[in-house]
Motif scaffolding. Structure first.
Motif, PDB file in Angstrom:
ATOM      1  N   GLN A 134       0.841  -1.201   0.000  1.00  0.00           N
ATOM      2  CA  GLN A 134       0.000   0.000   0.000  1.00  0.00           C
ATOM      3  C   GLN A 134       0.876   1.252   0.000  1.00  0.00           C
ATOM      4  O   GLN A 134       1.713   1.418   0.884  1.00  0.00           O
ATOM      5  CB  GLN A 134      -0.912   0.039   1.224  1.00  0.00           C
ATOM      6  CG  GLN A 134      -1.897   1.210   1.195  1.00  0.00           C
ATOM      7  CD  GLN A 134      -2.597   1.395   2.532  1.00  0.00           C
ATOM      8  OE1 GLN A 134      -2.061   1.987   3.464  1.00  0.00           O
ATOM      9  NE2 GLN A 134      -3.815   0.872   2.617  1.00  0.00           N
ATOM     10  N   PRO A 135       0.716   2.159  -0.956  1.00  0.00           N
ATOM     11  CA  PRO A 135       1.527   3.379  -0.963  1.00  0.00           C
ATOM     12  C   PRO A 135       1.103   4.340   0.149  1.00  0.00           C
ATOM     13  O   PRO A 135      -0.055   4.734   0.237  1.00  0.00           O
ATOM     14  CB  PRO A 135       1.259   3.977  -2.350  1.00  0.00           C
ATOM     15  CG  PRO A 135      -0.068   3.428  -2.754  1.00  0.00           C
ATOM     16  CD  PRO A 135      -0.184   2.071  -2.126  1.00  0.00           C
ATOM     17  N   ASN A 136       2.047   4.690   1.009  1.00  0.00           N
ATOM     18  CA  ASN A 136       1.748   5.575   2.128  1.00  0.00           C
ATOM     19  C   ASN A 136       3.063   6.020   2.757  1.00  0.00           C
ATOM     20  O   ASN A 136       4.137   5.541   2.386  1.00  0.00           O
ATOM     21  CB  ASN A 136       0.863   4.872   3.165  1.00  0.00           C
ATOM     22  CG  ASN A 136      -0.281   5.757   3.635  1.00  0.00           C
ATOM     23  OD1 ASN A 136      -0.081   6.941   3.891  1.00  0.00           O
ATOM     24  ND2 ASN A 136      -1.467   5.179   3.744  1.00  0.00           N
ATOM     25  N   ALA A 137       2.987   6.934   3.720  1.00  0.00           N
ATOM     26  CA  ALA A 137       4.185   7.434   4.386  1.00  0.00           C
ATOM     27  C   ALA A 137       3.798   8.088   5.694  1.00  0.00           C
ATOM     28  O   ALA A 137       2.651   8.519   5.874  1.00  0.00           O
ATOM     29  CB  ALA A 137       4.916   8.442   3.488  1.00  0.00           C
ATOM     30  N   PHE A 138       4.756   8.167   6.631  1.00  0.00           N
ATOM     31  CA  PHE A 138       4.520   8.911   7.870  1.00  0.00           C
ATOM     32  C   PHE A 138       5.851   9.397   8.425  1.00  0.00           C
ATOM     33  O   PHE A 138       6.927   8.982   7.988  1.00  0.00           O
ATOM     34  CB  PHE A 138       3.760   8.072   8.909  1.00  0.00           C
ATOM     35  CG  PHE A 138       4.522   6.889   9.471  1.00  0.00           C
ATOM     36  CD1 PHE A 138       5.476   7.047  10.470  1.00  0.00           C
ATOM     37  CD2 PHE A 138       4.244   5.605   9.035  1.00  0.00           C
ATOM     38  CE1 PHE A 138       6.160   5.965  10.999  1.00  0.00           C
ATOM     39  CE2 PHE A 138       4.912   4.511   9.551  1.00  0.00           C
ATOM     40  CZ  PHE A 138       5.886   4.692  10.542  1.00  0.00           C
ATOM     41  N   ALA A 139       5.763  10.308   9.390  1.00  0.00           N
ATOM     42  CA  ALA A 139       6.940  10.816  10.104  1.00  0.00           C
ATOM     43  C   ALA A 139       6.722  10.599  11.589  1.00  0.00           C
ATOM     44  O   ALA A 139       5.587  10.535  12.068  1.00  0.00           O
ATOM     45  CB  ALA A 139       7.135  12.305   9.808  1.00  0.00           C
ATOM     46  N   THR A 140       7.810  10.476  12.324  1.00  0.00           N
ATOM     47  CA  THR A 140       7.709  10.267  13.763  1.00  0.00           C
ATOM     48  C   THR A 140       8.947  10.848  14.442  1.00  0.00           C
ATOM     49  O   THR A 140       9.898  11.262  13.772  1.00  0.00           O
ATOM     50  CB  THR A 140       7.552   8.764  14.092  1.00  0.00           C
ATOM     51  OG1 THR A 140       7.344   8.594  15.491  1.00  0.00           O
ATOM     52  CG2 THR A 140       8.771   7.978  13.670  1.00  0.00           C
ATOM     53  N   GLY A 141       8.939  10.886  15.768  1.00  0.00           N
ATOM     54  CA  GLY A 141      10.070  11.443  16.507  1.00  0.00           C
ATOM     55  C   GLY A 141       9.665  12.631  17.346  1.00  0.00           C
ATOM     56  O   GLY A 141       8.766  13.390  16.984  1.00  0.00           O
ATOM     57  N   ARG A 142      10.366  12.824  18.481  1.00  0.00           N
ATOM     58  CA  ARG A 142       9.939  13.875  19.403  1.00  0.00           C
ATOM     59  C   ARG A 142      10.503  15.248  19.075  1.00  0.00           C
ATOM     60  O   ARG A 142      10.109  16.247  19.686  1.00  0.00           O
ATOM     61  CB  ARG A 142      10.286  13.494  20.843  1.00  0.00           C
ATOM     62  CG  ARG A 142      11.757  13.390  21.163  1.00  0.00           C
ATOM     63  CD  ARG A 142      11.950  13.012  22.635  1.00  0.00           C
ATOM     64  NE  ARG A 142      13.331  12.962  23.037  1.00  0.00           N
ATOM     65  CZ  ARG A 142      14.091  11.875  22.954  1.00  0.00           C
ATOM     66  NH1 ARG A 142      13.570  10.762  22.481  1.00  0.00           N
ATOM     67  NH2 ARG A 142      15.348  11.913  23.356  1.00  0.00           N
ATOM     68  N   SER A 143      11.445  15.341  18.112  1.00  0.00           N
ATOM     69  CA  SER A 143      12.012  16.636  17.732  1.00  0.00           C
ATOM     70  C   SER A 143      12.682  16.495  16.375  1.00  0.00           C
ATOM     71  O   SER A 143      12.968  15.377  15.931  1.00  0.00           O
ATOM     72  CB  SER A 143      13.037  17.097  18.775  1.00  0.00           C
ATOM     73  OG  SER A 143      14.200  16.289  18.727  1.00  0.00           O
ATOM     74  N   PRO A 144      12.954  17.618  15.693  1.00  0.00           N
ATOM     75  CA  PRO A 144      13.651  17.535  14.400  1.00  0.00           C
ATOM     76  C   PRO A 144      15.012  16.859  14.499  1.00  0.00           C
ATOM     77  O   PRO A 144      15.477  16.251  13.534  1.00  0.00           O
ATOM     78  CB  PRO A 144      13.789  19.015  13.990  1.00  0.00           C
ATOM     79  CG  PRO A 144      12.638  19.692  14.653  1.00  0.00           C
ATOM     80  CD  PRO A 144      12.490  18.991  15.978  1.00  0.00           C
ATOM     81  N   GLU A 145      15.657  16.931  15.659  1.00  0.00           N
ATOM     82  CA  GLU A 145      16.973  16.309  15.827  1.00  0.00           C
ATOM     83  C   GLU A 145      16.862  14.801  16.037  1.00  0.00           C
ATOM     84  O   GLU A 145      17.856  14.087  15.898  1.00  0.00           O
ATOM     85  CB  GLU A 145      17.710  16.935  17.017  1.00  0.00           C
ATOM     86  CG  GLU A 145      18.116  18.379  16.822  1.00  0.00           C
ATOM     87  CD  GLU A 145      16.942  19.355  16.901  1.00  0.00           C
ATOM     88  OE1 GLU A 145      16.997  20.416  16.249  1.00  0.00           O
ATOM     89  OE2 GLU A 145      15.953  19.027  17.606  1.00  0.00           O
ATOM     90  N   ARG A 146      15.675  14.310  16.374  1.00  0.00           N
ATOM     91  CA  ARG A 146      15.486  12.876  16.650  1.00  0.00           C
ATOM     92  C   ARG A 146      14.298  12.340  15.853  1.00  0.00           C
ATOM     93  O   ARG A 146      13.481  11.595  16.368  1.00  0.00           O
ATOM     94  CB  ARG A 146      15.266  12.646  18.147  1.00  0.00           C
ATOM     95  CG  ARG A 146      16.472  13.037  19.003  1.00  0.00           C
ATOM     96  CD  ARG A 146      16.144  12.944  20.479  1.00  0.00           C
ATOM     97  NE  ARG A 146      17.297  13.258  21.325  1.00  0.00           N
ATOM     98  CZ  ARG A 146      17.677  14.482  21.646  1.00  0.00           C
ATOM     99  NH1 ARG A 146      16.997  15.523  21.192  1.00  0.00           N
ATOM    100  NH2 ARG A 146      18.723  14.682  22.420  1.00  0.00           N
ATOM    101  N   ALA A 147      14.218  12.749  14.615  1.00  0.00           N
ATOM    102  CA  ALA A 147      13.062  12.410  13.790  1.00  0.00           C
ATOM    103  C   ALA A 147      13.375  11.289  12.816  1.00  0.00           C
ATOM    104  O   ALA A 147      14.532  10.962  12.549  1.00  0.00           O
ATOM    105  CB  ALA A 147      12.592  13.646  13.026  1.00  0.00           C
ATOM    106  N   ALA A 148      12.298  10.717  12.285  1.00  0.00           N
ATOM    107  CA  ALA A 148      12.418   9.689  11.249  1.00  0.00           C
ATOM    108  C   ALA A 148      11.256   9.853  10.291  1.00  0.00           C
ATOM    109  O   ALA A 148      10.149  10.243  10.683  1.00  0.00           O
ATOM    110  CB  ALA A 148      12.399   8.292  11.874  1.00  0.00           C
ATOM    111  N   VAL A 149      11.518   9.573   9.014  1.00  0.00           N
ATOM    112  CA  VAL A 149      10.452   9.545   8.019  1.00  0.00           C
ATOM    113  C   VAL A 149      10.450   8.156   7.394  1.00  0.00           C
ATOM    114  O   VAL A 149      11.500   7.539   7.209  1.00  0.00           O
ATOM    115  CB  VAL A 149      10.644  10.628   6.933  1.00  0.00           C
ATOM    116  CG1 VAL A 149      10.464  12.016   7.522  1.00  0.00           C
ATOM    117  CG2 VAL A 149      12.005  10.507   6.253  1.00  0.00           C
TER     118      VAL A 149
END
Length: 307
Positions: A94-109
């Motif tokens: 299924q084509p999809n995406a998300f972002a996670t992490g508590r701050s820009p310095e500790r983020a993931a996409v």
């Protein structure tokens, strides 16, 4: 402002858990729910992003394992004047995406294999710019914590239903069996309403900011139309098993017919596309000369979204 919204959200979700605990077990249930809520809030702040990535079997990639995709995200992050987040690929069609992490310095996409296989490079740039906008706006902390606590509320509701089915009764319960039934029926709805209130407005904001990052609102508009069409017909089994995380994704990963539009955690795709097209008519856009190519792991030379 983002910290205030995060605090308000945590207060709302905590209130739902406390109310559920009180309805199920009176003062004793309230205290137990309070302890659980405090523990969940603290644990979610530090670990919710890892939980979500592990839940979806996301695999981290870099410039060697997925050169074109990683470089695209890297260039977009540079344009957004933010650190490059960790980049993940989820092995689902299924084509999809998300972002996670508590701050820009500790983020993931994270993007799914289906997204990388079905979208053009321009469209992928639009989607990942949207996710970077969530990171830059610090939406990811709120959205990820919400997913974790909403999941806990869902488990509490399931326990209430189980207890009700087998005649469970607590003399401290102020409403008796009715309280247990109310928790089973209303707690998930209350949690979903909180998710809906956050996600709908934040998706519009991330659409606009993402379009500014990638430079062309039409890339994201085109991607949203494709994602919506494919998501309706392709299962995302992990999302179906964990509906509390649905609001993290750029489009609803659950089949549209299984969720009432009133309680959808995402705004209507048609309205998002309309706003993006209107935005495109008001700003100069970047173009790729009409030649876009799919971005797949290990394919082609290392190349950013604009060559």
């Amino acid at each position: 402002m983002n910290y205030a919204r995060t605090a308000l959200l945590l207060a709302a979700m905590t209130a739902i858990m406390l109310t559920a605990g009180f309805l199920m077990g009176g003062q004793g249930g309230l205290m137990i729910a309070l302890v659980i809520a405090i523990a969940m809030n603290a644990f979610s702040y530090w670990n919710a992003d890892k939980i979500v990535l592990r839940m979806y079997g996301a695999k981290e990639v870099d410039g060697r394992s997925a050169p074109e995709f990683f470089t695209l995200v890297e260039n977009l992050a540079r344009r957004a004047d933010m650190p490059t987040p960790k980049v993940y690929i989820i092995d689902t069609d299924q084509p999809n995406a998300f972002a996670t992490g508590r701050s820009p310095e500790r983020a993931a996409v994270a993007a799914t294999r289906g997204l990388l296989d079905r979208l053009t490079r321009d469209e992928i740039a639009g989607v990942m710019a949207h996710e970077l906008a969530h990171v830059k706006n610090r939406d990811t902390l709120t959205m990820t914590i919400t997913a974790t606590i909403a999941g806990a509320i869902g488990m509490l509701a399931n326990f209430a239903m189980f207890a009700g089915m087998f005649g469970g009764n607590n003399r401290d319960n102020p409403l008796g069996g009715i309280g247990t039934i109310l928790v089973a029926l209303l707690a998930p709805v209350a949690a979903m309403l909180v998710q809906m209130a956050i996600s709908r407005t934040r998706e519009y904001s991330a659409d606009r900011a993402g379009a500014e990052i990638c430079g062309n609102p039409l890339w994201l508009a085109s991607a949203l139309e494709k994602l919506e069409a494919h998501a309706r017909g392709i299962d995302n089994n992990r999302a179906e098993r964990n509906p509390a995380t649905a609001h993290l994704f750029i489009v609803n990963p659950l089949h549209a017919h299984s969720v009432d539009g009133l309680f959808s955690t995402h705004p209507k795709t048609a309205e998002r596309v309309r706003r993006l097209r209107a935005m495109a008519s008001e700003m100069p856009v970047r173009r790729e000369g009409g030649t876009s190519v799919p971005v797949t792991e290990g394919s082609g030379p290392q190349r950013g979204p604009w060559g």
